[in-house]
Design a protein around this motif. Structure first.
Motif, mmCIF file in Angstrom:
data_model
loop_
_atom_site.group_PDB
_atom_site.id
_atom_site.type_symbol
_atom_site.label_atom_id
_atom_site.label_comp_id
_atom_site.label_asym_id
_atom_site.label_seq_id
_atom_site.Cartn_x
_atom_site.Cartn_y
_atom_site.Cartn_z
ATOM 1 N N TRP A 94 -26.130 -1.150 -10.622
ATOM 2 C CA TRP A 94 -24.903 -0.687 -11.281
ATOM 3 C C TRP A 94 -23.763 -1.643 -10.959
ATOM 4 O O TRP A 94 -23.637 -2.103 -9.819
ATOM 5 C CB TRP A 94 -24.527 0.712 -10.795
ATOM 6 N N VAL A 95 -22.924 -1.911 -11.948
ATOM 7 C CA VAL A 95 -21.719 -2.706 -11.744
ATOM 8 C C VAL A 95 -20.574 -1.729 -11.526
ATOM 9 O O VAL A 95 -20.280 -0.897 -12.387
ATOM 10 C CB VAL A 95 -21.452 -3.629 -12.951
ATOM 11 N N LEU A 96 -19.955 -1.827 -10.334
ATOM 12 C CA LEU A 96 -18.864 -0.933 -9.931
ATOM 13 C C LEU A 96 -17.596 -1.742 -9.701
ATOM 14 O O LEU A 96 -17.668 -2.936 -9.395
ATOM 15 C CB LEU A 96 -19.216 -0.228 -8.617
ATOM 16 N N PRO A 97 -16.435 -1.090 -9.790
ATOM 17 C CA PRO A 97 -15.201 -1.783 -9.419
ATOM 18 C C PRO A 97 -15.284 -2.181 -7.935
ATOM 19 O O PRO A 97 -15.733 -1.398 -7.110
ATOM 20 C CB PRO A 97 -14.106 -0.737 -9.628
ATOM 21 N N ALA A 98 -14.862 -3.405 -7.638
ATOM 22 C CA ALA A 98 -14.871 -3.890 -6.257
ATOM 23 C C ALA A 98 -13.554 -3.536 -5.586
ATOM 24 O O ALA A 98 -12.528 -3.382 -6.252
ATOM 25 C CB ALA A 98 -15.071 -5.399 -6.237
ATOM 26 N N THR A 99 -13.595 -3.414 -4.261
ATOM 27 C CA THR A 99 -12.340 -3.218 -3.517
ATOM 28 C C THR A 99 -11.581 -4.543 -3.514
ATOM 29 O O THR A 99 -12.190 -5.616 -3.656
ATOM 30 C CB THR A 99 -12.602 -2.803 -2.053
ATOM 31 N N PRO A 100 -10.271 -4.493 -3.309
ATOM 32 C CA PRO A 100 -9.504 -5.743 -3.223
ATOM 33 C C PRO A 100 -9.960 -6.632 -2.050
ATOM 34 O O PRO A 100 -9.788 -7.837 -2.083
ATOM 35 C CB PRO A 100 -8.057 -5.278 -3.011
ATOM 36 N N PHE A 110 -15.187 -11.843 -11.388
ATOM 37 C CA PHE A 110 -15.045 -10.444 -11.791
ATOM 38 C C PHE A 110 -14.258 -9.622 -10.771
ATOM 39 O O PHE A 110 -14.153 -10.009 -9.611
ATOM 40 C CB PHE A 110 -16.432 -9.817 -11.985
ATOM 41 N N ASP A 111 -13.762 -8.472 -11.202
ATOM 42 C CA ASP A 111 -13.137 -7.496 -10.299
ATOM 43 C C ASP A 111 -14.122 -6.367 -10.014
ATOM 44 O O ASP A 111 -13.741 -5.264 -9.632
ATOM 45 C CB ASP A 111 -11.858 -6.927 -10.932
ATOM 46 N N SER A 112 -15.394 -6.666 -10.233
ATOM 47 C CA SER A 112 -16.453 -5.679 -10.046
ATOM 48 C C SER A 112 -17.565 -6.326 -9.223
ATOM 49 O O SER A 112 -17.564 -7.537 -8.992
ATOM 50 C CB SER A 112 -16.986 -5.226 -11.410
ATOM 51 N N LEU A 113 -18.508 -5.487 -8.805
ATOM 52 C CA LEU A 113 -19.629 -5.954 -7.999
ATOM 53 C C LEU A 113 -20.882 -5.214 -8.423
ATOM 54 O O LEU A 113 -20.859 -3.995 -8.609
ATOM 55 C CB LEU A 113 -19.339 -5.687 -6.512
ATOM 56 N N ALA A 114 -21.970 -5.959 -8.575
ATOM 57 C CA ALA A 114 -23.263 -5.366 -8.920
ATOM 58 C C ALA A 114 -23.948 -4.914 -7.633
ATOM 59 O O ALA A 114 -24.053 -5.692 -6.677
ATOM 60 C CB ALA A 114 -24.121 -6.381 -9.664
ATOM 61 N N VAL A 115 -24.384 -3.647 -7.594
ATOM 62 C CA VAL A 115 -24.977 -3.078 -6.381
ATOM 63 C C VAL A 115 -26.205 -2.228 -6.720
ATOM 64 O O VAL A 115 -26.291 -1.666 -7.815
ATOM 65 C CB VAL A 115 -23.954 -2.215 -5.598
#
Length: 189
Positions: A94-100, A110-115
């Protein structure tokens, strides 16, 4: 070094703690992984793969709690969380919003991260023993097919490359990738 010791879980965890890149079996293929918080290790992994940092990477974990420091869980609705947890643990990324605070060497442009929370017993054991998620990308050199056996890893990366002995989960395709916010399919599994 004794070849029997080199493929063990303790050996691979020690290599990760020494900031090495290792190979390990996942649901479909062997993955290349390293400590996601070590920029030098991630850069070595990207150099091995000849992969640009801008593309971003996948983190693989034993459970969601290991991923929480890297993702902005508060941005997810109850429905989005339920959709994600309904497919985990398993071969869905899943691609989720990443923390700053999540490093750019993980998120790329991206401002997201695949996990992914894996259901592969080897991945589970490795992430639990290491105490955090791993960077995960297919174990193959550019232009070559992903490795599906220990022998294939050693053929592509050399006889001394640290690889955790074990079998893949038998899936034919790499993990499906979906955006958690929109539900959109990014890569077919």
């Amino acid at each position: 070094m004794n070849k029997e010791v080199t493929g063990t879980l303790p050996f691979c965890v020690e290599k990760l703690r020494q900031n090495a890149v290792i190979a390990y079996p996942t649901e479909a293929v062997f993955g290349l992984g390293c400590d996601p918080d070590d920029e030098n290790a991630v850069m070595r992994l990207l150099a091995l793969k000849q992969r640009p940092v801008e593309k971003g990477l996948i983190l693989i974990a034993a459970d969601y709690q290991q991923l929480e420091p890297y993702v902005s869980d508060r941005e997810l609705s109850v429905e989005q969380r339920e959709r994600m947890f309904a497919r985990w643990p398993g071969p869905v990324t899943w691609v989720l919003p990443a923390t700053p605070q999540t490093p750019r060497w993980l998120t790329g442009r991206f401002d997201s991260l695949a996990v992914r929370v894996s259901d592969h017993p080897g991945v589970q054991a490795l992430c639990r023993a290491f105490g955090k998620p791993l960077v995960s990308t297919s174990a193959n050199l550019t232009g070559l097919p992903p490795c599906r056996t220990v022998d294939e890893v050693l053929q592509q990366f050399g006889a001394d490359f640290p690889v955790m002995k074990g079998e893949t989960g038998g899936r034919d395709n790499p993990s499906e990738i979906r955006d958690v916010i929109s539900g959109e399919l990014i890569r077919q599994g």
